[in-house]
Write a protein that holds these residues in place. Structure first.
Motif, PDB file in Angstrom:
ATOM      1  N   GLN A 264       0.840  -1.182   0.000  1.00  0.00           N
ATOM      2  CA  GLN A 264       0.000   0.000   0.000  1.00  0.00           C
ATOM      3  C   GLN A 264       0.889   1.251   0.000  1.00  0.00           C
ATOM      4  OE1 GLN A 264      -0.922  -2.623   2.461  1.00  0.00           O
ATOM      5  NE2 GLN A 264      -2.131  -3.374   0.746  1.00  0.00           N
ATOM      6  N   TYR A 265       0.385   2.314  -0.626  1.00  0.00           N
ATOM      7  CA  TYR A 265       1.179   3.533  -0.776  1.00  0.00           C
ATOM      8  C   TYR A 265       0.228   4.701  -1.024  1.00  0.00           C
ATOM      9  CZ  TYR A 265       0.047   3.314  -5.705  1.00  0.00           C
ATOM     10  OH  TYR A 265      -0.649   3.300  -6.888  1.00  0.00           O
ATOM     11  N   CYS A 266       0.763   5.907  -0.906  1.00  0.00           N
ATOM     12  CA  CYS A 266       0.010   7.122  -1.208  1.00  0.00           C
ATOM     13  C   CYS A 266       0.569   7.735  -2.491  1.00  0.00           C
ATOM     14  CB  CYS A 266       0.124   8.121  -0.061  1.00  0.00           C
ATOM     15  SG  CYS A 266      -0.516   9.758  -0.492  1.00  0.00           S
ATOM     16  N   PRO A 267      -0.233   7.874  -3.561  1.00  0.00           N
ATOM     17  CA  PRO A 267       0.273   8.456  -4.806  1.00  0.00           C
ATOM     18  C   PRO A 267       0.829   9.873  -4.635  1.00  0.00           C
ATOM     19  CG  PRO A 267      -1.791   7.323  -5.206  1.00  0.00           C
ATOM     20  CD  PRO A 267      -1.612   7.359  -3.713  1.00  0.00           C
ATOM     21  N   THR A 268       0.116  10.722  -3.905  1.00  0.00           N
ATOM     22  CA  THR A 268       0.582  12.099  -3.752  1.00  0.00           C
ATOM     23  C   THR A 268       1.906  12.164  -3.005  1.00  0.00           C
ATOM     24  OG1 THR A 268      -1.630  13.043  -3.859  1.00  0.00           O
ATOM     25  CG2 THR A 268       0.038  14.337  -2.718  1.00  0.00           C
ATOM     26  N   CYS A 269       2.030  11.412  -1.921  1.00  0.00           N
ATOM     27  CA  CYS A 269       3.254  11.460  -1.109  1.00  0.00           C
ATOM     28  C   CYS A 269       4.425  10.749  -1.761  1.00  0.00           C
ATOM     29  CB  CYS A 269       2.996  10.833   0.264  1.00  0.00           C
ATOM     30  SG  CYS A 269       1.907  11.776   1.358  1.00  0.00           S
ATOM     31  N   GLN A 270       4.153   9.702  -2.550  1.00  0.00           N
ATOM     32  CA  GLN A 270       5.239   8.810  -2.940  1.00  0.00           C
ATOM     33  C   GLN A 270       5.514   8.717  -4.441  1.00  0.00           C
ATOM     34  OE1 GLN A 270       3.480   5.761   0.139  1.00  0.00           O
ATOM     35  NE2 GLN A 270       5.463   4.981  -0.532  1.00  0.00           N
ATOM     36  N   THR A 271       4.536   8.974  -5.286  1.00  0.00           N
ATOM     37  CA  THR A 271       4.760   8.719  -6.721  1.00  0.00           C
ATOM     38  C   THR A 271       4.348   9.896  -7.595  1.00  0.00           C
ATOM     39  OG1 THR A 271       2.591   7.640  -6.967  1.00  0.00           O
ATOM     40  CG2 THR A 271       4.462   6.224  -6.405  1.00  0.00           C
ATOM     41  N   GLY A 272       4.426  11.096  -7.064  1.00  0.00           N
ATOM     42  CA  GLY A 272       4.094  12.275  -7.861  1.00  0.00           C
ATOM     43  C   GLY A 272       2.646  12.326  -8.309  1.00  0.00           C
ATOM     44  N   GLY A 273       1.771  11.680  -7.577  1.00  0.00           N
ATOM     45  CA  GLY A 273       0.352  11.685  -7.895  1.00  0.00           C
ATOM     46  C   GLY A 273      -0.077  10.602  -8.858  1.00  0.00           C
ATOM     47  N   ARG A 274       0.860   9.832  -9.404  1.00  0.00           N
ATOM     48  CA  ARG A 274       0.513   8.805 -10.382  1.00  0.00           C
ATOM     49  C   ARG A 274       0.304   7.456  -9.695  1.00  0.00           C
ATOM     50  NH1 ARG A 274       5.405   8.843 -14.316  1.00  0.00           N
ATOM     51  NH2 ARG A 274       6.456   9.189 -12.317  1.00  0.00           N
ATOM     52  N   PRO A 275      -0.799   6.777 -10.006  1.00  0.00           N
ATOM     53  CA  PRO A 275      -0.982   5.426  -9.468  1.00  0.00           C
ATOM     54  C   PRO A 275       0.054   4.468 -10.043  1.00  0.00           C
ATOM     55  CG  PRO A 275      -3.061   6.329 -10.276  1.00  0.00           C
ATOM     56  CD  PRO A 275      -1.978   7.243 -10.771  1.00  0.00           C
ATOM     57  N   LEU A 276       0.520   3.558  -9.223  1.00  0.00           N
ATOM     58  CA  LEU A 276       1.441   2.531  -9.686  1.00  0.00           C
ATOM     59  C   LEU A 276       0.686   1.476 -10.475  1.00  0.00           C
ATOM     60  CD1 LEU A 276       3.577   1.919  -6.474  1.00  0.00           C
ATOM     61  CD2 LEU A 276       4.295   3.128  -8.532  1.00  0.00           C
ATOM     62  N   ALA A 277       1.298   0.995 -11.551  1.00  0.00           N
ATOM     63  CA  ALA A 277       0.711  -0.098 -12.315  1.00  0.00           C
ATOM     64  C   ALA A 277       0.910  -1.414 -11.580  1.00  0.00           C
ATOM     65  CB  ALA A 277       1.351  -0.164 -13.694  1.00  0.00           C
ATOM     66  N   ASP A 278      -0.011  -2.332 -11.808  1.00  0.00           N
ATOM     67  CA  ASP A 278       0.145  -3.679 -11.275  1.00  0.00           C
ATOM     68  C   ASP A 278       1.345  -4.304 -11.968  1.00  0.00           C
ATOM     69  OD1 ASP A 278      -0.003  -6.442 -10.769  1.00  0.00           O
ATOM     70  OD2 ASP A 278      -2.161  -6.290 -10.413  1.00  0.00           O
ATOM     71  N   ARG A 279       2.346  -4.682 -11.209  1.00  0.00           N
ATOM     72  CA  ARG A 279       3.601  -5.139 -11.798  1.00  0.00           C
ATOM     73  C   ARG A 279       3.430  -6.429 -12.584  1.00  0.00           C
ATOM     74  NH1 ARG A 279       7.984  -6.761  -7.478  1.00  0.00           N
ATOM     75  NH2 ARG A 279       9.024  -7.321  -9.403  1.00  0.00           N
ATOM     76  N   ARG A 280       2.327  -7.149 -12.354  1.00  0.00           N
ATOM     77  CA  ARG A 280       2.107  -8.366 -13.105  1.00  0.00           C
ATOM     78  C   ARG A 280       1.619  -8.105 -14.517  1.00  0.00           C
ATOM     79  NH1 ARG A 280      -2.035 -10.910  -8.967  1.00  0.00           N
ATOM     80  NH2 ARG A 280      -2.712  -8.739  -9.130  1.00  0.00           N
ATOM     81  N   LEU A 281       1.131  -6.883 -14.735  1.00  0.00           N
ATOM     82  CA  LEU A 281       0.509  -6.595 -16.028  1.00  0.00           C
ATOM     83  C   LEU A 281       1.222  -5.511 -16.822  1.00  0.00           C
ATOM     84  CD1 LEU A 281      -3.229  -6.532 -14.852  1.00  0.00           C
ATOM     85  CD2 LEU A 281      -1.982  -8.446 -15.851  1.00  0.00           C
ATOM     86  N   SER A 282       1.891  -4.617 -16.120  1.00  0.00           N
ATOM     87  CA  SER A 282       2.443  -3.449 -16.817  1.00  0.00           C
ATOM     88  C   SER A 282       3.880  -3.193 -16.388  1.00  0.00           C
ATOM     89  CB  SER A 282       1.592  -2.215 -16.500  1.00  0.00           C
ATOM     90  OG  SER A 282       0.237  -2.440 -16.806  1.00  0.00           O
ATOM     91  N   ARG A 283       4.530  -2.336 -17.102  1.00  0.00           N
ATOM     92  CA  ARG A 283       5.882  -1.938 -16.754  1.00  0.00           C
ATOM     93  C   ARG A 283       5.862  -1.168 -15.438  1.00  0.00           C
ATOM     94  NH1 ARG A 283       9.022   1.965 -20.784  1.00  0.00           N
ATOM     95  NH2 ARG A 283       7.566   3.430 -19.844  1.00  0.00           N
ATOM     96  N   LEU A 284       6.876  -1.369 -14.617  1.00  0.00           N
ATOM     97  CA  LEU A 284       6.912  -0.737 -13.302  1.00  0.00           C
ATOM     98  C   LEU A 284       7.200   0.753 -13.419  1.00  0.00           C
ATOM     99  CD1 LEU A 284       8.963  -3.371 -11.309  1.00  0.00           C
ATOM    100  CD2 LEU A 284       6.524  -3.274 -11.747  1.00  0.00           C
ATOM    101  N   LEU A 285       6.598   1.481 -12.509  1.00  0.00           N
ATOM    102  CA  LEU A 285       6.915   2.915 -12.426  1.00  0.00           C
ATOM    103  C   LEU A 285       8.277   3.073 -11.757  1.00  0.00           C
ATOM    104  CD1 LEU A 285       5.919   5.890 -12.607  1.00  0.00           C
ATOM    105  CD2 LEU A 285       5.095   5.608 -10.264  1.00  0.00           C
ATOM    106  N   LYS A 286       9.160   3.768 -12.374  1.00  0.00           N
ATOM    107  CA  LYS A 286      10.485   4.011 -11.807  1.00  0.00           C
ATOM    108  C   LYS A 286      10.393   5.208 -10.898  1.00  0.00           C
ATOM    109  CE  LYS A 286      12.051   0.666 -14.371  1.00  0.00           C
ATOM    110  NZ  LYS A 286      12.180  -0.655 -13.796  1.00  0.00           N
TER     111      LYS A 286
END
Length: 286
Positions: A264-286
């Motif tokens: 679990q994570y917070c998009p605003t605090c941790q990923t610049g507001g972008r939701p992380l993709a499911d790593r099983r289906l999509s390329r990982l957010l760097k």
């Protein structure tokens, strides 16, 4: 799964209640719980407890020069009993895995919920004989674990930071829950590669790690064993709080699911507001 803060609280709890007491009986109830046979489990019976230590997520009870070393795994727990039934427990399908009876009354049960039995108990002459203890990295709350030691641990790592924090061979005691909490405190994506950390980010992550774990230990200190689970849950900011507002910014806590766990994570605090993709289906957010 109990992690460093809860196991440390259990260590303190047991230290105050076991040291100086004599072990009368140790009764394995689940066949799968005992992982060693020499020395036998009965070798600690009749001996006095002289210390209770912690190695990462492992509890270590020293008695009669031997070590009763236990790992609670994902669904295990310790239940203290001021009084125990007079009749010994019978093996069955319940959660009870092992009972330790003290001379003069009382003792504790090790229990494990669910059908997957991973709770492990070893009787050894040296804790280093337990493979899971022998491979442990440094304790993150040790006085020796300074910022330089943290940087040395991460040197050469090319994994994502979430996986590195959870690797017991790198750092002892951090699991799924507190790695989420540390990364939220550091405002860092769990998918960020370790090799991409700059000096300032390494500083931030180190401070978040030390503060998050130290605060959790302090919250748990002095609590009865039965209250530690609820204290852990109540102290979490993002872990286990999918769909709830982040206590820092108010954004919705999101989740990435894996086959046998989730983060679990917070998009605003941790990923610049972008939701992380499911790593099983999509390329990982760097």
């Amino acid at each position: 799964m109990p992690e460093l803060p809860e196991v440390e609280a259990l260590r303190e709890f047991l230290d105050a209640r076991l040291v100086g007491r004599r072990i009368e009986r140790v009764l394995p109830v689940a066949i799968s719980v005992l992982k060693t046979y020499d020395p036998p489990l009965s070798a600690v019976e009749g001996t006095e407890v002289t210390a209770v230590q912690r190695h990462g997520k492992w509890l270590d009870i020293t008695a009669g020069g031997l070590h009763l070393v236990a790992h609670l795994a994902r669904a295990g727990w310790l239940q203290w009993k001021d009084e125990l039934p007079a009749q010994p427990p019978r093996p069955g399908k319940g959660p009870l895995a092992l009972r330790t009876v003290l001379a003069g009354g009382g003792g504790f049960d090790l229990t494990e919920a669910g059908t997957t039995k991973r709770l492990a108990v070893h009787v050894v002459r040296d804790p280093a004989e337990v493979p899971g203890v022998a491979r442990l990295g440094p304790d993150p709350l040790s006085d020796d674990f300074d910022r330089a030691a943290f940087a040395r641990v991460l040197e050469g790592e090319r994994r994502q930071i979430k996986g590195a924090l959870r690797d017991q061979g790198l750092i002892a005691g951090i699991g799924n829950a507190y790695s989420d909490e540390i990364l939220h405190a550091a405002k860092m994506s769990p998918f960020k590669p370790v090799q991409n950390l700059g000096d300032e980010e390494t500083d931030t992550l180190y401070q978040a790690l030390r503060t998050t774990l130290a605060d959790a230990v302090e919250r748990s200190r002095g609590l009865a064993a039965g209250r530690l689970k609820s204290e852990k849950k109540s102290g979490m900011r993002v872990h286990g709080r999918t769909g709830q507002p982040c206590p820092v910014c108010g954004d919705t806590v999101r989740e990435v699911a894996f086959s046998d766990s989730s983060l679990q994570y917070c998009p605003t605090c941790q990923t610049g507001g972008r939701p992380l993709a499911d790593r099983r289906l999509s390329r990982l957010l760097k």
